[in-house]
Design an enzyme around this catalytic site. Structure first.
Site, mmCIF file in Angstrom:
data_model
loop_
_atom_site.group_PDB
_atom_site.id
_atom_site.type_symbol
_atom_site.label_atom_id
_atom_site.label_comp_id
_atom_site.label_asym_id
_atom_site.label_seq_id
_atom_site.Cartn_x
_atom_site.Cartn_y
_atom_site.Cartn_z
ATOM 1 N N ARG A 65 24.253 44.374 -36.969
ATOM 2 C CA ARG A 65 23.800 43.539 -38.085
ATOM 3 C C ARG A 65 22.353 43.852 -38.435
ATOM 4 O O ARG A 65 21.987 43.915 -39.617
ATOM 5 C CB ARG A 65 23.955 42.063 -37.720
ATOM 6 C CG ARG A 65 23.526 41.086 -38.816
ATOM 7 C CD ARG A 65 23.943 39.661 -38.469
ATOM 8 N NE ARG A 65 23.517 38.713 -39.473
ATOM 9 C CZ ARG A 65 22.515 37.847 -39.313
ATOM 10 N NH1 ARG A 65 21.828 37.831 -38.177
ATOM 11 N NH2 ARG A 65 22.187 37.005 -40.270
ATOM 12 N N HIS A 69 20.900 45.003 -42.043
ATOM 13 C CA HIS A 69 19.826 44.258 -42.713
ATOM 14 C C HIS A 69 18.624 45.157 -42.973
ATOM 15 O O HIS A 69 17.908 44.970 -43.968
ATOM 16 C CB HIS A 69 19.413 43.050 -41.865
ATOM 17 C CG HIS A 69 20.378 41.907 -41.963
ATOM 18 N ND1 HIS A 69 19.985 40.595 -41.939
ATOM 19 C CD2 HIS A 69 21.725 41.877 -42.093
ATOM 20 C CE1 HIS A 69 21.043 39.803 -42.042
ATOM 21 N NE2 HIS A 69 22.112 40.573 -42.129
ATOM 22 N N ASN A 98 17.009 35.899 -41.634
ATOM 23 C CA ASN A 98 16.970 36.702 -40.410
ATOM 24 C C ASN A 98 16.485 35.947 -39.184
ATOM 25 O O ASN A 98 16.838 36.304 -38.045
ATOM 26 C CB ASN A 98 16.051 37.914 -40.619
ATOM 27 C CG ASN A 98 16.666 38.951 -41.541
ATOM 28 O OD1 ASN A 98 17.881 39.074 -41.638
ATOM 29 N ND2 ASN A 98 15.816 39.702 -42.226
ATOM 30 N N HIS A 197 32.409 42.195 -38.998
ATOM 31 C CA HIS A 197 32.538 40.762 -38.720
ATOM 32 C C HIS A 197 33.665 40.463 -37.730
ATOM 33 O O HIS A 197 33.982 39.300 -37.496
ATOM 34 C CB HIS A 197 32.764 39.982 -40.019
ATOM 35 C CG HIS A 197 31.515 39.749 -40.793
ATOM 36 N ND1 HIS A 197 31.473 38.986 -41.939
ATOM 37 C CD2 HIS A 197 30.242 40.167 -40.598
ATOM 38 C CE1 HIS A 197 30.233 38.956 -42.407
ATOM 39 N NE2 HIS A 197 29.472 39.673 -41.609
#
Length: 330
Positions: A65, A69, A98, A197
């Site tokens: 992740r 990002h 975040n 996910h």
């Protein structure tokens, strides 16, 4: 069609895919970039990542992740790793999207410390993060691929740019398509990368509206399986809440990177709006079905899409710098 039919569902639970997909990356990056200048770099990152995930399996999702990002804001330049400093805008990592949900900064710093001891100011933090995401996919999903490297580290990190670039949990399929297209990624790549996910967790606040206040005519999202919604309600308090618990994004194999995520969408058990919309939308439904039925094919596409994402707006050559510490510019 039954997605559990063995002849249709090709899982990758014990399969390691070694893929040479460097041709998909930016021409300025290359596999083995550090072969002569820091030959131990990738091995150091892999060892560090493997130890961290063995100690805490959830770190794998955190590192994948974090790389996503990073790449979606200013490109894959390690800007997500920079800490906020006095006199400058709040950094990406401290934006509310975040912080505190991003995990794994200490893993990147540990790998950087070891690499600096072996090869001072040679390997960028952006490359370390790209290697760490790949090694996470290998550790928890058996998905391995060559990572073209040669990225340089960015000098700027602005928190306000995070919501302008990252796709939110309430986006529709069409909005997701547009968001990923701005980064040069296709519809298929968007749906395929969403399979990340299958691991990790989400705070209840990211989807509680689907449980308690979906619309004027329905308190609960009718696209969510009622029994799944009932289970989630036992874990997520009615807003406004004083706590914000987390639940697995995909509960059947929450620490295994696999294609079970897509089976969950078919069963109307997608946790976020941005998950379930992939099956609800005609533009993405067929991709969801294919990814659910053919696990080995999805894993190969996931590796290819990661390499494509790895090359978004990279800094190379004399642009940027090679940081001594990943949290601060030199």
């Amino acid at each position: 069609m039954d997605i559990n039919t063995p002849r249709l569902l090709r899982t990758v639970s014990s399969l390691v895919l070694i893929l040479s997909v460097s041709s998909l990356a930016s021409a300025s990056l290359k596999v083995g970039f550090y072969c002569s200048t820091c030959p131990s770099a990738e091995a150091i990152v892999r060892s560090t990542v493997n130890k961290a995930i063995s100690d805490n399996p959830g770190i794998a999702a955190g590192l994948i992740r974090m790389h996503f990002h990073d790449c979606f804001v200013r490109g894959c330049d390690g800007s997500v790793l920079l800490a906020s400093t006095s006199g400058n805008p709040v950094a990406e990592r401290d934006n509310s999207i975040n912080n505190p949900s991003l995990r794994g900064f200490e893993v990147i710093e540990e790998a950087k410390t070891q690499i600096e001891a072996a090869c001072p100011q040679t390997v960028s933090c952006a490359d370390i993060l790209a290697f760490a995401a790949r090694d996470s996919a290998l550790k928890v999903g058996g998905i391995n691929y060559d990572v073209p490297s040669g990225r340089r580290d960015g000098l700027v990190s602005i928190g306000d740019e995070v919501p302008q670039n990252l796709p939110g949990p309430t986006l529709s399929a069409d909005e997701l398509v547009t968001n990923f297209a701005r980064k040069g990624l296709s519809v298929d790549e968007m749906v395929t990368l969403s399979g990340a996910h299958s691991i990790g967790v989400s705070h209840c606040s990211s989807f509680s509206k689907r449980l308690y206040s979906f619309s004027d005519t329905s308190t609960q999202d009718p696209s969510m399986d009622p029994s799944y919604a009932a289970t989630l309600k036992t874990k997520c308090p009615v807003p406004p809440a004083t706590t914000d618990p987390t639940v697995p994004l995909e509960p059947s194999t929450p620490i295994r990177l696999d294609n079970k995520y897509y089976g969950g969408l078919i069963s109307h058990r997608g946790l976020l709006t941005s998950d379930q919309t992939l099956f609800s939308s005609q533009s993405t439904k067929e991709i969801v079905l294919n990814n659910a039925y053919y696990g080995a094919s999805w894993a190969e596409k996931f590796a290819q899409a990661m390499v494509r994402m790895d090359s978004i707006e990279v800094l190379t050559g004399s642009d940027g710098e090679i940081r001594k510490h990943c949290s601060f510019v030199n």
